[in-house]
Scaffold this motif. Structure first.
Motif, PDB file in Angstrom:
ATOM      1  N   VAL A 199     -14.233  -5.967  -0.386  1.00 14.78           N
ATOM      2  CA  VAL A 199     -15.281  -5.246  -1.120  1.00 14.78           C
ATOM      3  C   VAL A 199     -16.495  -4.991  -0.233  1.00 14.78           C
ATOM      4  CG1 VAL A 199     -16.863  -5.359  -3.084  1.00 14.78           C
ATOM      5  CG2 VAL A 199     -14.496  -6.122  -3.343  1.00 14.78           C
ATOM      6  N   GLU A 200     -16.845  -5.956   0.588  1.00 19.27           N
ATOM      7  CA  GLU A 200     -17.987  -5.771   1.481  1.00 19.27           C
ATOM      8  C   GLU A 200     -17.723  -4.644   2.488  1.00 19.27           C
ATOM      9  OE1 GLU A 200     -18.311  -9.600  -0.509  1.00 19.27           O
ATOM     10  OE2 GLU A 200     -16.658  -8.663   0.590  1.00 19.27           O
ATOM     11  N   ARG A 201     -16.478  -4.549   2.962  1.00 15.04           N
ATOM     12  CA  ARG A 201     -16.129  -3.448   3.881  1.00 15.04           C
ATOM     13  C   ARG A 201     -16.209  -2.094   3.169  1.00 15.04           C
ATOM     14  NH1 ARG A 201     -13.413  -5.080   8.689  1.00 15.04           N
ATOM     15  NH2 ARG A 201     -14.670  -6.843   9.396  1.00 15.04           N
ATOM     16  N   ILE A 202     -15.733  -2.059   1.938  1.00 14.52           N
ATOM     17  CA  ILE A 202     -15.789  -0.809   1.175  1.00 14.52           C
ATOM     18  C   ILE A 202     -17.245  -0.418   0.909  1.00 14.52           C
ATOM     19  CG2 ILE A 202     -15.252   0.259  -1.058  1.00 14.52           C
ATOM     20  CD1 ILE A 202     -12.648  -1.376  -1.061  1.00 14.52           C
ATOM     21  N   ALA A 217     -12.771  -5.677 -11.625  1.00 13.92           N
ATOM     22  CA  ALA A 217     -12.704  -5.237 -13.023  1.00 13.92           C
ATOM     23  C   ALA A 217     -12.555  -3.718 -13.110  1.00 13.92           C
ATOM     24  CB  ALA A 217     -13.945  -5.695 -13.775  1.00 13.92           C
ATOM     25  N   ARG A 218     -13.246  -2.999 -12.239  1.00 17.46           N
ATOM     26  CA  ARG A 218     -13.178  -1.534 -12.274  1.00 17.46           C
ATOM     27  C   ARG A 218     -11.796  -1.036 -11.899  1.00 17.46           C
ATOM     28  NH1 ARG A 218     -13.728   2.239  -8.435  1.00 17.46           N
ATOM     29  NH2 ARG A 218     -14.723   0.855  -6.911  1.00 17.46           N
ATOM     30  N   VAL A 219     -11.216  -1.583 -10.837  1.00 16.48           N
ATOM     31  CA  VAL A 219      -9.879  -1.147 -10.416  1.00 16.48           C
ATOM     32  C   VAL A 219      -8.854  -1.402 -11.521  1.00 16.48           C
ATOM     33  CG1 VAL A 219      -8.004  -1.528  -8.775  1.00 16.48           C
ATOM     34  CG2 VAL A 219     -10.358  -1.417  -7.967  1.00 16.48           C
ATOM     35  N   GLU A 220      -8.936  -2.571 -12.153  1.00 21.65           N
ATOM     36  CA  GLU A 220      -7.995  -2.871 -13.237  1.00 21.65           C
ATOM     37  C   GLU A 220      -8.194  -1.917 -14.404  1.00 21.65           C
ATOM     38  OE1 GLU A 220      -6.278  -6.574 -15.935  1.00 21.65           O
ATOM     39  OE2 GLU A 220      -8.019  -6.895 -14.635  1.00 21.65           O
ATOM     40  N   SER A 221      -9.437  -1.602 -14.738  1.00 20.02           N
ATOM     41  CA  SER A 221      -9.704  -0.716 -15.879  1.00 20.02           C
ATOM     42  C   SER A 221      -9.225   0.706 -15.614  1.00 20.02           C
ATOM     43  CB  SER A 221     -11.206  -0.703 -16.203  1.00 20.02           C
ATOM     44  OG  SER A 221     -11.944  -0.018 -15.201  1.00 20.02           O
ATOM     45  N   GLN A 226      -0.820  -1.992 -17.901  1.00 21.72           N
ATOM     46  CA  GLN A 226      -0.742  -3.315 -17.294  1.00 21.72           C
ATOM     47  C   GLN A 226       0.338  -3.376 -16.227  1.00 21.72           C
ATOM     48  OE1 GLN A 226      -2.893  -5.533 -17.618  1.00 21.72           O
ATOM     49  NE2 GLN A 226      -2.006  -7.489 -16.960  1.00 21.72           N
ATOM     50  N   GLU A 227       1.421  -2.674 -16.414  1.00 20.22           N
ATOM     51  CA  GLU A 227       2.486  -2.657 -15.421  1.00 20.22           C
ATOM     52  C   GLU A 227       1.975  -2.133 -14.089  1.00 20.22           C
ATOM     53  OE1 GLU A 227       6.815  -1.451 -16.113  1.00 20.22           O
ATOM     54  OE2 GLU A 227       6.020   0.294 -15.060  1.00 20.22           O
ATOM     55  N   GLN A 228       1.184  -1.054 -14.127  1.00 25.14           N
ATOM     56  CA  GLN A 228       0.632  -0.509 -12.890  1.00 25.14           C
ATOM     57  C   GLN A 228      -0.269  -1.531 -12.199  1.00 25.14           C
ATOM     58  OE1 GLN A 228      -2.004   2.835 -13.291  1.00 25.14           O
ATOM     59  NE2 GLN A 228      -2.165   3.162 -11.104  1.00 25.14           N
ATOM     60  N   TRP A 229      -1.124  -2.193 -12.957  1.00 33.50           N
ATOM     61  CA  TRP A 229      -2.032  -3.184 -12.391  1.00 33.50           C
ATOM     62  C   TRP A 229      -1.258  -4.319 -11.704  1.00 33.50           C
ATOM     63  CZ3 TRP A 229      -6.283  -4.707 -10.371  1.00 33.50           C
ATOM     64  CH2 TRP A 229      -6.683  -6.037 -10.386  1.00 33.50           C
ATOM     65  N   LEU A 230      -0.272  -4.871 -12.401  1.00 32.13           N
ATOM     66  CA  LEU A 230       0.468  -5.995 -11.854  1.00 32.13           C
ATOM     67  C   LEU A 230       1.282  -5.602 -10.630  1.00 32.13           C
ATOM     68  CD1 LEU A 230       1.716  -7.693 -15.160  1.00 32.13           C
ATOM     69  CD2 LEU A 230      -0.060  -8.532 -13.600  1.00 32.13           C
ATOM     70  N   GLN A 231       1.922  -4.455 -10.683  1.00 26.92           N
ATOM     71  CA  GLN A 231       2.814  -4.056  -9.606  1.00 26.92           C
ATOM     72  C   GLN A 231       2.074  -3.491  -8.402  1.00 26.92           C
ATOM     73  OE1 GLN A 231       7.121  -2.671  -9.636  1.00 26.92           O
ATOM     74  NE2 GLN A 231       6.014  -0.828 -10.182  1.00 26.92           N
ATOM     75  N   GLU A 232       1.118  -2.606  -8.645  1.00 30.21           N
ATOM     76  CA  GLU A 232       0.449  -1.918  -7.544  1.00 30.21           C
ATOM     77  C   GLU A 232      -0.601  -2.787  -6.850  1.00 30.21           C
ATOM     78  OE1 GLU A 232       1.400   1.117  -6.632  1.00 30.21           O
ATOM     79  OE2 GLU A 232       2.814   1.342  -8.274  1.00 30.21           O
TER      80      GLU A 232
END
Length: 437
Positions: A199-202, A217-221, A226-232
């Motif tokens: 995150v600091e690099r970004i 939290a933002r990336v997950e939202s 939920q499948e995309q979040w868990l897998q990707e």
């Protein structure tokens, strides 16, 4: 290059410095693996003592070009003479080709699109990027491994794409069956990357001041489900047991095949249209396919949300008026009834209103899955389309009937049903008066 900590996070440095004969990483998306792998490739071919080229197999031509752009940027950063860039054709009969950088050492980095046969007969180091997304992972590995026979290194880099992928088979072999092949295994989830400073690099690149917690939290939202979040992002392969259409079926049919309306207006082959009409928050999706031989290619998909009836009707009639549009199946359930009936009145036999009853959904869904199994479809690479295709689940009710359930974050699998309607339209033989499989 000195002070690599300036450029790389610890997990990237571990990957770069791993000289194992076989190394593999299951990773989160967008954490900089292509970035550090490009550096590693440039460092390798720029070394005076090196004698082998580097071969990179990417999932498509766009990714192959982007990898070489990263390599050129690293050459400038490392103050290496600007390499020559060109496209080399290996086989004029089959048109296998690669983008290539040649360095002063005489060595090259070849960046190939996904066709496994492009690696046949080559020699050097091999990088298989996003391995699980390749249409035929098993064939790709079988051809790639012998390329490294004379001292090359094989690197496999990928996110997961379902529990039944060859990539996950390899990971399970490492974790559960004693790692008989001898892989050096790396795993980096988004949580791992954040803990090591992602995150600091970004923030340094973007000028933001986002906290680690807020970024996570933002990336997950922003994930579709939920499948995309868990897998990707969490390196958890999706369970295929409940999927109606598997990742292998989807990836085997994906292509860069979308066109625009002007292409459709001049098209010489038959076109077919499926329309799923949105209700409340759902999308209205209009999906046009071109039939070439026995394969239907995605050509145009129009998605509308919160649009007026007049706007939807305008887009629909524009498509129905295409010279080569042979047949259209339109969802006539609920508010779709008016759109379908008016289209039928104006365009006659080429429009079929379809009521979404439970038996009708079954009649639509199974032939579409069959087309995926037979690879008689070519669909656009699109995470939202993929989520809709994956979102459909088949359930058996207590009375023994089949029903289809599931939804993604922004629709009730509208893209799936539009494509199923399109496939239904393409199965119609004009003049015969019957639907055929």
């Amino acid at each position: 290059m000195n002070n690599t900590d300036k450029y790389f996070l610890p997990f990237q440095t571990r990957w770069i410095n791993d000289s194992s004969r076989l190394k593999i990483v299951e990773k989160s998306r967008q954490i900089g693996f292509s970035y550090c792998t490009a550096y590693s490739a440039v460092r390798r071919v720029a070394a005076e003592e090196e004698r082998l080229d580097v071969w990179v197999s990417s999932r498509d031509d766009a990714q192959a070009r982007l990898f070489l752009e990263d390599c050129k940027e690293w050459a400038r950063t490392m103050q290496i003479a600007e390499p020559d860039a060109d496209e080399v054709v290996f086989d004029s009969k089959t048109d296998f080709s690669a983008h290539v950088l040649q360095f002063k050492t005489g060595l090259r980095i070849y960046s190939l699109s996904s066709n496994p046969n492009a690696l046949a007969g080559k020699r050097g180091h091999v990088i298989l990027d996003e391995f699980a997304l390749h249409a035929d992972q098993r064939l790709l590995y079988r051809i790639a491994k012998p390329v490294t026979t004379w001292g090359g290194q094989l690197e496999i880099i990928s996110t997961h794409r379902g529990a039944n992928s060859v990539f996950n088979e390899m990971i399970r072999g490492i974790k559960e069956n004693g790692n008989k092949m001898g892989w050096s295994h790396h795993k980096v989830t988004l949580h791992d990357a954040i803990a090591e400073g992602l995150v600091e690099r970004i923030n340094a690149k973007t000028g933001r001041n986002e906290s680690r917690e807020a970024y996570l939290a933002r990336v997950e939202s922003e994930c579709l489900d939920q499948e995309q979040w868990l897998q990707e992002y969490c390196c958890v392969p999706a369970d295929e047991t409940s999927a109606f259409i598997t990742y292998d079926m989807i990836s085997g049919c994906e292509d860069d095949c979308l066109k625009d309306f002007n292409y459709l207006a001049e098209c010489k082959n038959p076109l077919y249209l499926g329309v799923d009409v949105g209700r409340k928050r759902d999308l209205t999706v209009m999906d046009v396919g071109e039939k070439i031989g026995d394969v239907i290619w995605d050509r145009l998909r129009i998605e509308m949300q919160g649009r007026t009836f007049a706007e939807q009707e305008f887009e629909l009639e524009r498509l129905l008026a295409l010279p080569k549009l042979r047949r259209a199946c339109i969802d006539a359930t609920g508010i779709g009834m008016q759109l379908a009936e008016r289209a039928r009145e104006r365009f006659g036999w080429k429009v079929e209103p379809v009521m979404f009853t439970a038996p009708m959904k079954e009649e639509l869904a199974f032939p579409l899955r069959g087309a995926f199994e037979d690879r008689t479809l070519r669909i656009a690479r699109d995470p939202q389309l993929r989520a809709d295709l994956r979102g459909i689940k088949k359930e058996i009710t207590t009375s023994g009937n089949i029903r289809f359930v599931g939804e993604s974050a922004d629709s009730h699998c509208d893209r799936f049903w539009a494509k199923a309607l399109r496939h239904h339209a393409a199965a119609y033989r004009g003049g015969v008066g019957a639907m055929v499989g």
